[in-house]
Design a protein around this motif. Sequence first.
Motif, mmCIF file in Angstrom:
data_model
loop_
_atom_site.group_PDB
_atom_site.id
_atom_site.type_symbol
_atom_site.label_atom_id
_atom_site.label_comp_id
_atom_site.label_asym_id
_atom_site.label_seq_id
_atom_site.Cartn_x
_atom_site.Cartn_y
_atom_site.Cartn_z
ATOM 1 N N ARG A 95 5.951 8.923 -3.118
ATOM 2 C CA ARG A 95 5.882 7.614 -2.453
ATOM 3 C C ARG A 95 7.208 6.881 -2.629
ATOM 4 N NH1 ARG A 95 1.782 3.429 -4.947
ATOM 5 N NH2 ARG A 95 0.246 4.930 -4.244
ATOM 6 N N HIS A 96 8.102 7.127 -1.671
ATOM 7 C CA HIS A 96 9.398 6.456 -1.690
ATOM 8 C C HIS A 96 9.882 6.369 -0.238
ATOM 9 C CE1 HIS A 96 13.654 5.666 -2.409
ATOM 10 N NE2 HIS A 96 13.274 5.269 -3.617
ATOM 11 N N PRO A 97 10.370 5.197 0.188
ATOM 12 C CA PRO A 97 10.741 5.043 1.599
ATOM 13 C C PRO A 97 11.725 6.109 2.073
ATOM 14 C CG PRO A 97 10.916 2.940 0.426
ATOM 15 C CD PRO A 97 10.553 3.976 -0.593
ATOM 16 N N ASP B 158 -6.244 -1.925 7.691
ATOM 17 C CA ASP B 158 -4.867 -1.984 8.216
ATOM 18 C C ASP B 158 -3.852 -1.535 7.160
ATOM 19 O OD1 ASP B 158 -5.958 -2.949 10.476
ATOM 20 O OD2 ASP B 158 -5.338 -5.038 10.172
ATOM 21 N N PHE B 159 -4.182 -1.761 5.896
ATOM 22 C CA PHE B 159 -3.280 -1.365 4.811
ATOM 23 C C PHE B 159 -2.951 0.134 4.902
ATOM 24 C CE2 PHE B 159 -3.053 0.565 0.534
ATOM 25 C CZ PHE B 159 -1.924 -0.069 0.029
ATOM 26 N N TRP B 160 -3.900 0.913 5.438
ATOM 27 C CA TRP B 160 -3.714 2.367 5.459
ATOM 28 C C TRP B 160 -2.917 2.871 6.660
ATOM 29 C CZ3 TRP B 160 -3.907 5.062 1.310
ATOM 30 C CH2 TRP B 160 -4.598 4.525 0.232
ATOM 31 N N VAL B 161 -2.607 1.986 7.590
ATOM 32 C CA VAL B 161 -1.788 2.412 8.732
ATOM 33 C C VAL B 161 -0.398 2.753 8.190
ATOM 34 C CG1 VAL B 161 -0.787 1.702 10.942
ATOM 35 C CG2 VAL B 161 -3.119 0.978 10.322
ATOM 36 N N GLY B 162 0.095 3.954 8.479
ATOM 37 C CA GLY B 162 1.415 4.377 7.981
ATOM 38 C C GLY B 162 1.357 4.917 6.558
ATOM 39 N N ILE C 291 12.201 9.244 0.992
ATOM 40 C CA ILE C 291 11.542 10.554 1.145
ATOM 41 C C ILE C 291 10.628 10.526 2.370
ATOM 42 C CG2 ILE C 291 10.034 12.263 0.044
ATOM 43 C CD1 ILE C 291 10.940 11.200 -2.658
ATOM 44 N N LYS C 292 9.908 9.422 2.526
ATOM 45 C CA LYS C 292 8.971 9.327 3.658
ATOM 46 C C LYS C 292 9.705 9.377 4.995
ATOM 47 C CE LYS C 292 5.106 6.795 3.178
ATOM 48 N NZ LYS C 292 4.167 5.724 2.759
ATOM 49 N N GLU C 293 10.936 8.899 4.984
ATOM 50 C CA GLU C 293 11.712 8.902 6.218
ATOM 51 C C GLU C 293 12.229 10.309 6.538
ATOM 52 O OE1 GLU C 293 14.587 5.694 6.261
ATOM 53 O OE2 GLU C 293 15.599 6.737 7.924
ATOM 54 N N HIS C 294 12.505 11.097 5.486
ATOM 55 C CA HIS C 294 13.190 12.371 5.706
ATOM 56 C C HIS C 294 12.308 13.612 5.650
ATOM 57 C CE1 HIS C 294 16.569 9.649 5.032
ATOM 58 N NE2 HIS C 294 17.238 10.498 5.796
ATOM 59 N N LEU C 295 11.090 13.492 5.151
ATOM 60 C CA LEU C 295 10.211 14.670 5.091
ATOM 61 C C LEU C 295 8.959 14.429 5.931
ATOM 62 C CD1 LEU C 295 10.067 15.905 1.362
ATOM 63 C CD2 LEU C 295 11.346 16.892 3.259
ATOM 64 N N SER C 296 8.448 15.496 6.560
ATOM 65 C CA SER C 296 7.205 15.340 7.321
ATOM 66 C C SER C 296 6.044 15.181 6.338
ATOM 67 C CB SER C 296 6.973 16.577 8.191
ATOM 68 O OG SER C 296 6.732 17.682 7.339
ATOM 69 N N VAL C 297 4.956 14.588 6.817
ATOM 70 C CA VAL C 297 3.782 14.381 5.952
ATOM 71 C C VAL C 297 3.271 15.728 5.443
ATOM 72 C CG1 VAL C 297 1.377 13.599 5.919
ATOM 73 C CG2 VAL C 297 3.115 12.195 7.004
ATOM 74 N N SER C 298 3.254 16.743 6.318
ATOM 75 C CA SER C 298 2.704 18.032 5.871
ATOM 76 C C SER C 298 3.565 18.649 4.767
ATOM 77 C CB SER C 298 2.513 18.996 7.036
ATOM 78 O OG SER C 298 3.736 19.183 7.668
ATOM 79 N N ARG C 299 4.893 18.511 4.870
ATOM 80 C CA ARG C 299 5.761 19.046 3.813
ATOM 81 C C ARG C 299 5.555 18.265 2.501
ATOM 82 N NH1 ARG C 299 11.203 21.615 5.200
ATOM 83 N NH2 ARG C 299 9.639 22.808 6.280
ATOM 84 N N MET C 300 5.465 16.936 2.639
ATOM 85 C CA MET C 300 5.244 16.116 1.442
ATOM 86 C C MET C 300 3.929 16.510 0.761
ATOM 87 S SD MET C 300 6.402 12.396 2.860
ATOM 88 C CE MET C 300 6.059 11.424 1.423
ATOM 89 N N LEU C 301 2.905 16.761 1.578
ATOM 90 C CA LEU C 301 1.604 17.093 0.986
ATOM 91 C C LEU C 301 1.610 18.461 0.313
ATOM 92 C CD1 LEU C 301 -0.722 15.580 3.733
ATOM 93 C CD2 LEU C 301 -0.454 14.761 1.381
#
Length: 263
Positions: free
Chosen positions: A222-224, A28-32, A226-236
Amino acid sequence: MTDKATNKDIKPKNSIAYYDDVNHNYEDFWVGREYEHRAELIALDKLLEGRHYEVAMDYGGGYGRISSAILAHADRLILVDPSTKQLDIAKKFLKDYHNVEYIRVDEKDRIPAEADSLDLLVMVRVSHHLPDPGPTIAEIHRSLKPGGNAIIEIANEAHFVNRMRYLRHLQAVPKQPVPIGKNANGITDNTPFVNHNPKTIERLFSQYGLKPISKLSVSNLRHPYIKEHLSVSRMLAIEKFFQGKLSVFDFGPSIFYLLGKAD
Ligand SMILES: C[S@@+](CC[C@H](N)C(=O)[O-])C[C@H]1O[C@@H](n2cnc3c(N)ncnc32)[C@H](O)[C@@H]1O
């Protein structure tokens, strides 16, 4: 008698099977946390690129979250964990792999392997349960074949945001492991949680005969906010580009090392 009482009753003294806690589901820790999970897989791929091993060990492997990334570079995997619960989940999670052996350990600082027997040992997200990592690093060195490799991830106390916090208080980042609470990540048991200073860990590597080959700074975004404003694919995409470059500054909250045991 409640389930929890039963679970506690059967635990041996000094148990390190924290992840048997009935109140905690590590999956469950990995959800999100898709970004963090995939950032770690990117790091493993980078460090293992072009390498192949006969016998690899996923030490403190939990339910096998990163095992398939290791298996892409190994003929055989030994998944070691103190938690029966994690090992049971791993057997289902990795059911399609027939080259995995599961070993339960309940003794601190012991790698269940003969001396000079492993080609690769991977230890990810375990260092934060090691308030005294020296004996485990010595064990890793003992277990590796001459010429073998280890990938060790450390929870980094000296990451950029923390460094700014220390600076604001005119303090240096402590050299010793820093406790970050006993109930981190939702585990309600008496689990030690610490962060490490990379400089101290690097001294331990040198003291115990492990030579750094490469180093990556991981989960740099890993910052709330950044996570809110960028898509996962862009972050990666950003993560992939910067993991090597930012390692020079110990920038991210997680540092991955590829190490070698001298021949
Ligand atoms: C946060 S989980 C990481 C699991 C896996 N490596 C991953 O990255 O998903 C930490 C794991 O380390 C195990 N563990 C805790 N203390 C340990 C120790 N002293 N030696 C080996 N494993 C330990 C726990 O049982 C748990 O499965």
